[in-house]
Design an enzyme around this catalytic site. Structure first.
Site, PDB file in Angstrom:
ATOM      1  N   SER A   1       0.829  -1.191   0.000  1.00 45.80           N
ATOM      2  CA  SER A   1       0.000   0.000   0.000  1.00 45.80           C
ATOM      3  C   SER A   1       0.876   1.259   0.000  1.00 45.80           C
ATOM      4  O   SER A   1       1.640   1.485  -0.938  1.00 45.80           O
ATOM      5  CB  SER A   1      -0.964  -0.056   1.197  1.00 45.80           C
ATOM      6  OG  SER A   1      -1.946   0.944   1.118  1.00 45.80           O
TER       7      SER A   1
ATOM      8  N   ASP B   1     -10.155  -3.834  -5.133  1.00 42.15           N
ATOM      9  CA  ASP B   1      -9.458  -2.961  -4.184  1.00 42.15           C
ATOM     10  C   ASP B   1     -10.007  -1.537  -4.290  1.00 42.15           C
ATOM     11  O   ASP B   1      -9.870  -0.897  -5.332  1.00 42.15           O
ATOM     12  CB  ASP B   1      -7.964  -2.966  -4.487  1.00 42.15           C
ATOM     13  CG  ASP B   1      -7.130  -2.290  -3.410  1.00 42.15           C
ATOM     14  OD1 ASP B   1      -7.686  -1.460  -2.654  1.00 42.15           O
ATOM     15  OD2 ASP B   1      -5.930  -2.587  -3.312  1.00 42.15           O
TER      16      ASP B   1
ATOM     17  N   HIS C   1      -8.142  -4.851  -0.709  1.00 39.25           N
ATOM     18  CA  HIS C   1      -6.862  -4.247  -0.346  1.00 39.25           C
ATOM     19  C   HIS C   1      -6.172  -5.135   0.683  1.00 39.25           C
ATOM     20  O   HIS C   1      -6.220  -4.886   1.890  1.00 39.25           O
ATOM     21  CB  HIS C   1      -7.094  -2.842   0.214  1.00 39.25           C
ATOM     22  CG  HIS C   1      -5.859  -1.992   0.253  1.00 39.25           C
ATOM     23  ND1 HIS C   1      -5.148  -1.671  -0.877  1.00 39.25           N
ATOM     24  CD2 HIS C   1      -5.215  -1.390   1.285  1.00 39.25           C
ATOM     25  CE1 HIS C   1      -4.123  -0.902  -0.552  1.00 39.25           C
ATOM     26  NE2 HIS C   1      -4.131  -0.731   0.753  1.00 39.25           N
TER      27      HIS C   1
END
Length: 211
Positions: A107, A159, A190
């Site tokens: 991320s 996501d 995610h």
């Protein structure tokens, strides 16, 4: 540390000669402990270097500021990438760690790793980018020559944070600058499901050799 601004960080020394050093870059709200298990799976016996992001967003550690969800402060991305790029060679020397260096990030950490590749070519030999998007939003990737480098991208089709379109844009920009890119899309959101970990481990073994 040789004049470079320091980061809080953890180090696990290498147990396998010739293995690259793995730079672990955590996601929002995590810290330098978070990706150590992933690093041990991706590269058993490799040295692990795991710093903590310096940006505080309501008590959550990050690598750079954002204006709101999904919208980055790109000037801060550039500045924070430069700070990390200055620190990394000094940290390697200080701890006696060897190049090449491969980043593994999730991320926000994957986004700063991608920024390092575009803005500081040659610093990283490759990267495992999980749940990542294109970090230089609204700006081109510049003229970085990324030939000789490689990246593995794991992206979730559902996501909502790093959307599939952003992940594919990142992959396209990396490939457009000469990097060898492997893109694995999974049906989840995610996160980093086992299928992606297995794919990243296979990519790592194929490029750097298994223990």
């Amino acid at each position: 540390m040789s004049g470079a601004a320091d980061f809080v960080h953890l180090v696990e020394p290498a147990r396998r000669p010739q293995a690259p050093t793995l730079l672990l870059l955590h996601g929002t709200g995590a810290d330098e402990h978070d990706l150590l298990p992933l690093g041990r799976v991706l590269a058993p016996g490799a040295a692990l270097l795991s710093p903590r992001g310096k940006v505080d967003e309501n008590g959550m550690n990050r690598w750079f500021r954002r204006l709101r969800e999904g919208v980055f402060d790109v000037d801060d991305v550039v500045a924070r990438a430069a700070e990390l790029a200055e620190w990394l060679p000094a940290a390697l020397e200080h701890h006696g760690l060897d190049a090449p260096v491969v980043a593994a990030g999730f991320s926000n950490g994957a986004n700063i790793a991608a920024a390092l590749m575009f803005l500081h070519p040659g610093l990283l030999d490759g990267a495992v980018l999980l749940g990542a998007g294109y970090p230089l939003q609204g700006r081109g990737p510049g003229g970085a020559d990324l030939s000789g480098t490689a990246a593995f991208l794991g992206a979730g089709a559902a996501d909502p944070v790093s959307t599939p379109d952003q992940a594919r844009l990142l992959a396209d920009h990396l490939a457009g600058r000469g990097a060898r890119v492997e893109f694995l899309e999974h049906p989840g959101g995610h996160g980093v499901p086992p299928r992606v970990v297995e794919g990243a481990r296979a990519w790592f073994d194929g490029r750097y050799g298994s223990p």
